[in-house]
Design a protein around this motif. Structure first.
Motif, PDB file in Angstrom:
ATOM      1  N   PRO A   1       0.756  -1.322   0.090  1.00 22.89           N
ATOM      2  CA  PRO A   1       0.027   0.058  -0.068  1.00 22.89           C
ATOM      3  C   PRO A   1       0.731   1.366  -0.074  1.00 22.89           C
ATOM      4  CG  PRO A   1      -1.079  -1.626   1.573  1.00 22.89           C
ATOM      5  CD  PRO A   1       0.342  -2.131   1.107  1.00 22.89           C
ATOM      6  N   ALA A   2       1.943   1.269   0.745  1.00 20.37           N
ATOM      7  CA  ALA A   2       2.866   2.276   0.929  1.00 20.37           C
ATOM      8  C   ALA A   2       3.454   2.557  -0.409  1.00 20.37           C
ATOM      9  CB  ALA A   2       3.710   2.357   2.004  1.00 20.37           C
ATOM     10  N   LEU A   3       3.931   1.541  -1.151  1.00 22.66           N
ATOM     11  CA  LEU A   3       4.627   1.693  -2.396  1.00 22.66           C
ATOM     12  C   LEU A   3       3.589   2.043  -3.400  1.00 22.66           C
ATOM     13  CD1 LEU A   3       7.036   0.964  -4.320  1.00 22.66           C
ATOM     14  CD2 LEU A   3       6.185  -1.275  -4.515  1.00 22.66           C
ATOM     15  N   LEU A   4       2.443   1.600  -3.546  1.00 23.21           N
ATOM     16  CA  LEU A   4       1.593   2.219  -4.466  1.00 23.21           C
ATOM     17  C   LEU A   4       1.188   3.507  -4.322  1.00 23.21           C
ATOM     18  CD1 LEU A   4      -1.114  -0.769  -4.590  1.00 23.21           C
ATOM     19  CD2 LEU A   4       0.628  -0.167  -6.156  1.00 23.21           C
ATOM     20  N   TYR A   5       0.935   4.044  -2.916  1.00 25.00           N
ATOM     21  CA  TYR A   5       0.818   5.446  -2.875  1.00 25.00           C
ATOM     22  C   TYR A   5       1.902   6.330  -3.105  1.00 25.00           C
ATOM     23  CZ  TYR A   5       0.379   9.874  -0.033  1.00 25.00           C
ATOM     24  OH  TYR A   5       0.375  10.920   0.270  1.00 25.00           O
ATOM     25  N   MET A   6       3.222   5.843  -3.000  1.00 22.86           N
ATOM     26  CA  MET A   6       4.267   6.567  -3.333  1.00 22.86           C
ATOM     27  C   MET A   6       4.399   6.742  -5.098  1.00 22.86           C
ATOM     28  SD  MET A   6       5.949   8.003  -0.548  1.00 22.86           S
ATOM     29  CE  MET A   6       7.654   8.197  -1.397  1.00 22.86           C
ATOM     30  N   LEU A   7       3.964   5.744  -5.743  1.00 33.13           N
ATOM     31  CA  LEU A   7       4.255   5.394  -7.082  1.00 33.13           C
ATOM     32  C   LEU A   7       3.129   6.545  -7.606  1.00 33.13           C
ATOM     33  CD1 LEU A   7       4.524   1.738  -7.828  1.00 33.13           C
ATOM     34  CD2 LEU A   7       6.316   3.605  -8.060  1.00 33.13           C
ATOM     35  N   PHE A   8       1.881   6.607  -7.172  1.00 37.45           N
ATOM     36  CA  PHE A   8       0.907   7.537  -7.774  1.00 37.45           C
ATOM     37  C   PHE A   8       0.852   8.822  -7.373  1.00 37.45           C
ATOM     38  CE2 PHE A   8      -3.483   8.673  -7.819  1.00 37.45           C
ATOM     39  CZ  PHE A   8      -3.745   8.424  -9.233  1.00 37.45           C
ATOM     40  N   PHE A   9       1.240   9.096  -5.974  1.00 40.20           N
ATOM     41  CA  PHE A   9       1.191  10.340  -5.631  1.00 40.20           C
ATOM     42  C   PHE A   9       2.367  11.224  -5.678  1.00 40.20           C
ATOM     43  CE2 PHE A   9      -2.710   8.565  -3.683  1.00 40.20           C
ATOM     44  CZ  PHE A   9      -3.848   9.374  -4.255  1.00 40.20           C
ATOM     45  N   VAL A  10       3.638  10.302  -5.543  1.00 40.03           N
ATOM     46  CA  VAL A  10       4.900  11.080  -5.768  1.00 40.03           C
ATOM     47  C   VAL A  10       5.644  10.869  -7.031  1.00 40.03           C
ATOM     48  CG1 VAL A  10       7.091  11.225  -4.494  1.00 40.03           C
ATOM     49  CG2 VAL A  10       4.949  10.878  -3.096  1.00 40.03           C
ATOM     50  N   ALA A  11       5.791   9.639  -7.448  1.00 39.47           N
ATOM     51  CA  ALA A  11       6.668   9.317  -8.625  1.00 39.47           C
ATOM     52  C   ALA A  11       5.954   9.701 -10.086  1.00 39.47           C
ATOM     53  CB  ALA A  11       6.998   7.743  -8.592  1.00 39.47           C
TER      54      ALA A  11
END
Length: 306
Positions: A26-36
């Motif tokens: 979940p944290a990885l998906l959040y970082m990919l979608f909202f940051v990366a």
């Protein structure tokens, strides 16, 4: 029979790894979608020619570094970089000095220490928009600051705080310093609390005065906290937006134009989306450079401590 002889050991390790991956997902998906994704898309946008005419449909041609060349050909980008650096360095120096003074004061045991420390935190808890409007009224329409300085006989003529270039920058520095002092105070207070009191007692017995204890004990032992504080303060201050946009809107005549407000102006006022993305990318690269330097300093400090 143990688990290793039956093959349960590797199977258990694989299950533990899969559980770890699922917890991190979940944290990885959040970082990919909202940051990366926003960073990558903004980098892409900086190499295209996107304006209000073709932002939603039509051809968006690839222009390479033309947007960056256009920005550096204008003096506003260079001015905004210079203003941002001056503003950031001045705020960090003032916030650190005053925050360290407050931290050392409230680290002493006296009756009102905790109450006063909580009172100082108010400036950090207020939203930046409220602070901007408050300082805009104090230094501008309300004329409160000029009135106080006149009554104290510190000035003769009224100062145009938000109209003249240098006073406008001073106003922003004062406002942001007021916001950042509690953050510096809390981090430095935490660092001071980790220093053993026995070290100061031994130094006093050996004849060290207050000045020697400060420069030879306090500052060296606070060095990790100071590194983190300066880098975080640089990042938070460098990307200032609300305070400048509300208080001065980059004026007068771009005297307080920061990189963030200039990127906003290009994108959402002049509708030069590609130029605004390019300005934001330049700001991102500067902050990335500062972050890399910080990581190298931390690694060097860890190696020296081994």
């Amino acid at each position: 029979m143990d688990q290793e002889s039956t093959g349960g050991g590797p199977l258990l390790n694989r299950r533990q790894k899969m559980t770890g991956y699922l917890l991190v997902l979940p944290a990885l998906l959040y970082m990919l979608f909202f940051v990366a994704y926003p960073i990558i898309d903004n980098l892409r946008l900086g190499f295209l020619d996107v304006s209000v005419m073709n932002v939603s449909h039509g051809e968006q041609p690839f222009v390479g570094f033309v947007n960056y060349k256009d920005l550096f050909a204008e003096s506003v980008l260079v001015t905004s970089i210079f203003n941002t650096l001056i503003y950031t360095v001045a705020c960090i120096v003032l916030q650190f000095i005053i925050g360290l003074a407050f931290a050392m004061l409230f680290n002493r045991p006296f009756r009102l220490a905790q109450r006063l420390r909580g009172l100082v935190m108010i400036s950090w808890l207020l939203p930046a928009t409220i602070t901007a409007m408050m300082y805009k009224f104090m230094f501008g329409a309300g004329n409160i600051v000029n009135d106080v300085l006149s009554r104290l006989h510190l000035i003769r003529d009224q100062i145009d705080w938000l109209i003249a270039p240098i006073p406008a920058m001073i106003t922003l520095i004062i406002a942001n310093t007021w916001i950042g002092i509690p953050f510096n105070m809390m981090l430095l207070t935490t660092g001071l609390m980790t220093i053993p009191k026995d070290i100061y007692e031994s130094a006093s017995i050996d004849g060290a005065n207050a000045c020697n204890r400060f420069f030879r004990i306090t500052l060296p032992l606070l060095r990790p906290a100071i590194y983190s504080l300066l880098v975080l303060g640089f990042i938070y201050t460098f990307k200032v937006f609300e305070l400048v946009l509300i208080a001065t809107h980059g004026g007068p005549v771009n005297a307080t134009q920061m990189m963030s407000t200039y990127a906003y102006k290009l994108s959402f006022e002049l509708f030069k989306f590609s130029h605004g993305a390019a300005a934001a990318n330049i700001m991102f690269l500067i902050l990335l450079f500062v972050g890399v330097i910080y990581l190298r300093m931390v690694r060097k400090e860890e190696r020296s401590g081994l």
